[in-house]
Design a protein around this motif. Structure first.
Motif, mmCIF file in Angstrom:
data_model
loop_
_atom_site.group_PDB
_atom_site.id
_atom_site.type_symbol
_atom_site.label_atom_id
_atom_site.label_comp_id
_atom_site.label_asym_id
_atom_site.label_seq_id
_atom_site.Cartn_x
_atom_site.Cartn_y
_atom_site.Cartn_z
ATOM 1 N N PHE A 22 -9.884 -6.511 30.538
ATOM 2 C CA PHE A 22 -8.964 -5.928 31.510
ATOM 3 C C PHE A 22 -7.653 -5.518 30.846
ATOM 4 O O PHE A 22 -7.137 -4.422 31.084
ATOM 5 C CB PHE A 22 -8.711 -6.934 32.642
ATOM 6 C CG PHE A 22 -7.733 -6.454 33.661
ATOM 7 C CD1 PHE A 22 -8.098 -5.499 34.587
ATOM 8 C CD2 PHE A 22 -6.444 -6.967 33.701
ATOM 9 C CE1 PHE A 22 -7.186 -5.046 35.534
ATOM 10 C CE2 PHE A 22 -5.531 -6.535 34.633
ATOM 11 C CZ PHE A 22 -5.903 -5.573 35.566
ATOM 12 N N ALA A 23 -7.108 -6.390 29.995
ATOM 13 C CA ALA A 23 -5.845 -6.091 29.318
ATOM 14 C C ALA A 23 -5.990 -4.924 28.358
ATOM 15 O O ALA A 23 -5.063 -4.132 28.197
ATOM 16 C CB ALA A 23 -5.345 -7.325 28.577
ATOM 17 N N SER A 24 -7.135 -4.792 27.732
ATOM 18 C CA SER A 24 -7.365 -3.679 26.819
ATOM 19 C C SER A 24 -7.243 -2.346 27.548
ATOM 20 O O SER A 24 -6.624 -1.399 27.039
ATOM 21 C CB SER A 24 -8.735 -3.813 26.170
ATOM 22 O OG SER A 24 -8.997 -2.708 25.345
ATOM 23 N N GLY A 25 -7.810 -2.262 28.724
ATOM 24 C CA GLY A 25 -7.692 -1.048 29.521
ATOM 25 C C GLY A 25 -6.263 -0.765 29.927
ATOM 26 O O GLY A 25 -5.808 0.393 29.888
ATOM 27 N N LYS A 26 -5.533 -1.793 30.335
ATOM 28 C CA LYS A 26 -4.130 -1.620 30.731
ATOM 29 C C LYS A 26 -3.271 -1.167 29.548
ATOM 30 O O LYS A 26 -2.427 -0.292 29.684
ATOM 31 C CB LYS A 26 -3.574 -2.918 31.312
ATOM 32 C CG LYS A 26 -4.225 -3.376 32.584
ATOM 33 C CD LYS A 26 -3.899 -2.476 33.737
ATOM 34 C CE LYS A 26 -2.597 -2.900 34.343
ATOM 35 N NZ LYS A 26 -2.239 -2.131 35.523
ATOM 36 N N PRO A 47 -5.379 -6.560 22.624
ATOM 37 C CA PRO A 47 -5.844 -7.650 23.501
ATOM 38 C C PRO A 47 -7.154 -8.288 23.031
ATOM 39 O O PRO A 47 -7.363 -9.477 23.232
ATOM 40 C CB PRO A 47 -6.033 -6.967 24.860
ATOM 41 C CG PRO A 47 -5.153 -5.788 24.810
ATOM 42 C CD PRO A 47 -5.160 -5.326 23.386
ATOM 43 N N TYR A 48 -8.011 -7.499 22.383
ATOM 44 C CA TYR A 48 -9.249 -8.080 21.856
ATOM 45 C C TYR A 48 -8.941 -9.068 20.728
ATOM 46 O O TYR A 48 -9.569 -10.114 20.622
ATOM 47 C CB TYR A 48 -10.192 -6.998 21.341
ATOM 48 C CG TYR A 48 -10.791 -6.133 22.422
ATOM 49 C CD1 TYR A 48 -11.271 -6.682 23.596
ATOM 50 C CD2 TYR A 48 -10.884 -4.761 22.267
ATOM 51 C CE1 TYR A 48 -11.829 -5.908 24.589
ATOM 52 C CE2 TYR A 48 -11.439 -3.967 23.254
ATOM 53 C CZ TYR A 48 -11.911 -4.550 24.408
ATOM 54 O OH TYR A 48 -12.458 -3.773 25.388
ATOM 55 N N PHE A 49 -7.981 -8.720 19.883
ATOM 56 C CA PHE A 49 -7.583 -9.596 18.780
ATOM 57 C C PHE A 49 -7.004 -10.907 19.313
ATOM 58 O O PHE A 49 -7.380 -11.997 18.869
ATOM 59 C CB PHE A 49 -6.580 -8.866 17.889
ATOM 60 C CG PHE A 49 -6.061 -9.685 16.761
ATOM 61 C CD1 PHE A 49 -6.867 -9.994 15.683
ATOM 62 C CD2 PHE A 49 -4.758 -10.159 16.775
ATOM 63 C CE1 PHE A 49 -6.392 -10.763 14.634
ATOM 64 C CE2 PHE A 49 -4.270 -10.923 15.738
ATOM 65 C CZ PHE A 49 -5.090 -11.222 14.666
ATOM 66 N N ILE A 50 -6.099 -10.814 20.286
ATOM 67 C CA ILE A 50 -5.489 -12.008 20.873
ATOM 68 C C ILE A 50 -6.549 -12.813 21.640
ATOM 69 O O ILE A 50 -6.582 -14.043 21.589
ATOM 70 C CB ILE A 50 -4.316 -11.626 21.791
ATOM 71 C CG1 ILE A 50 -3.237 -10.882 20.984
ATOM 72 C CG2 ILE A 50 -3.717 -12.838 22.477
ATOM 73 C CD1 ILE A 50 -2.637 -11.681 19.869
ATOM 74 N N GLY A 51 -7.437 -12.119 22.344
ATOM 75 C CA GLY A 51 -8.516 -12.791 23.071
ATOM 76 C C GLY A 51 -9.465 -13.517 22.134
ATOM 77 O O GLY A 51 -9.942 -14.613 22.450
ATOM 78 N N LEU A 72 -2.884 -17.197 26.393
ATOM 79 C CA LEU A 72 -3.392 -15.838 26.266
ATOM 80 C C LEU A 72 -2.674 -14.907 27.236
ATOM 81 O O LEU A 72 -2.213 -13.823 26.841
ATOM 82 C CB LEU A 72 -4.906 -15.809 26.532
ATOM 83 C CG LEU A 72 -5.565 -14.439 26.688
ATOM 84 C CD1 LEU A 72 -5.560 -13.692 25.366
ATOM 85 C CD2 LEU A 72 -6.971 -14.584 27.220
ATOM 86 N N CYS A 73 -2.557 -15.317 28.480
ATOM 87 C CA CYS A 73 -1.881 -14.476 29.478
ATOM 88 C C CYS A 73 -0.399 -14.294 29.154
ATOM 89 O O CYS A 73 0.137 -13.198 29.328
ATOM 90 C CB CYS A 73 -2.041 -15.088 30.868
ATOM 91 S SG CYS A 73 -3.721 -14.989 31.492
ATOM 92 N N ALA A 74 0.252 -15.339 28.682
ATOM 93 C CA ALA A 74 1.671 -15.240 28.346
ATOM 94 C C ALA A 74 1.910 -14.277 27.182
ATOM 95 O O ALA A 74 2.833 -13.453 27.223
ATOM 96 C CB ALA A 74 2.228 -16.619 28.003
ATOM 97 N N ILE A 75 1.086 -14.357 26.165
ATOM 98 C CA ILE A 75 1.238 -13.459 25.013
ATOM 99 C C ILE A 75 0.970 -12.018 25.424
ATOM 100 O O ILE A 75 1.726 -11.102 25.062
ATOM 101 C CB ILE A 75 0.309 -13.891 23.864
ATOM 102 C CG1 ILE A 75 0.782 -15.206 23.261
ATOM 103 C CG2 ILE A 75 0.238 -12.815 22.778
ATOM 104 C CD1 ILE A 75 -0.181 -15.816 22.268
ATOM 105 N N LEU A 76 -0.079 -11.797 26.186
ATOM 106 C CA LEU A 76 -0.403 -10.435 26.610
ATOM 107 C C LEU A 76 0.649 -9.879 27.556
ATOM 108 O O LEU A 76 1.006 -8.693 27.480
ATOM 109 C CB LEU A 76 -1.779 -10.390 27.254
ATOM 110 C CG LEU A 76 -2.957 -10.596 26.310
ATOM 111 C CD1 LEU A 76 -4.258 -10.624 27.093
ATOM 112 C CD2 LEU A 76 -2.993 -9.518 25.253
ATOM 113 N N LEU A 111 -13.862 -16.223 31.265
ATOM 114 C CA LEU A 111 -12.552 -15.808 31.771
ATOM 115 C C LEU A 111 -11.700 -15.196 30.663
ATOM 116 O O LEU A 111 -11.031 -14.175 30.876
ATOM 117 C CB LEU A 111 -11.836 -16.999 32.413
ATOM 118 C CG LEU A 111 -10.470 -16.706 33.025
ATOM 119 C CD1 LEU A 111 -10.606 -15.729 34.179
ATOM 120 C CD2 LEU A 111 -9.828 -18.002 33.486
ATOM 121 N N ILE A 112 -11.717 -15.781 29.483
ATOM 122 C CA ILE A 112 -10.967 -15.235 28.352
ATOM 123 C C ILE A 112 -11.477 -13.846 27.999
ATOM 124 O O ILE A 112 -10.692 -12.921 27.754
ATOM 125 C CB ILE A 112 -11.051 -16.197 27.136
ATOM 126 C CG1 ILE A 112 -10.229 -17.450 27.400
ATOM 127 C CG2 ILE A 112 -10.580 -15.506 25.861
ATOM 128 C CD1 ILE A 112 -10.395 -18.533 26.364
#
Length: 109
Positions: A17-21, A40-44, A81-85, A10-11
């Motif tokens: 997904f976030a990277s594309g956005k 997003p890859y770094f945070i992920g 993760l979702c909150a930071i992104l 899931l992470i």
């Protein structure tokens, strides 16, 4: 075991997904997409690391508490993760376009 693998996948999916956005938003604002796509890859990767670390440390807990602890810890990591992104995406959305001049710069003649 499925809980451990499921949250890690899931992470990874959220980061992809976030990277594309982020890249799409950066392109629409006129900024280079390289840094926006990597963020997003770094945070992920950070969330993935702390998730694995927490799961490893919690593996020493009593057997009847392990599933609950893994589920709670992994849920917290996904929510962070979702909150930071989400916060970064909102800040990026509020940023001015790259083509427009800042309001405090004098006009050039």
């Amino acid at each position: 075991m499925e809980i451990l693998i499921g949250f890690n996948i899931l992470i990874i999916i959220i980061a992809i997904f976030a990277s594309g956005k982020f890249a799409t938003l950066a392109r629409s604002k006129g900024y280079p997409t390289g840094r926006a796509k990597k963020y997003p890859y770094f945070i992920g990767a950070g969330a993935f690391f702390f998730n694995i670390l927490g799961q490893t440390l919690m593996s020493f807990a009593p057997r009847n508490m392990m599933t609950l602890l893994f589920f709670c810890w992994s849920s917290v990591m996904v929510l962070v993760l979702c909150a930071i992104l989400l916060k970064a995406y909102k800040n990026m959305k509020a940023a001015p376009d790259a083509k427009s001049k800042p309001a405090n710069q004098p006009k050039s003649k």
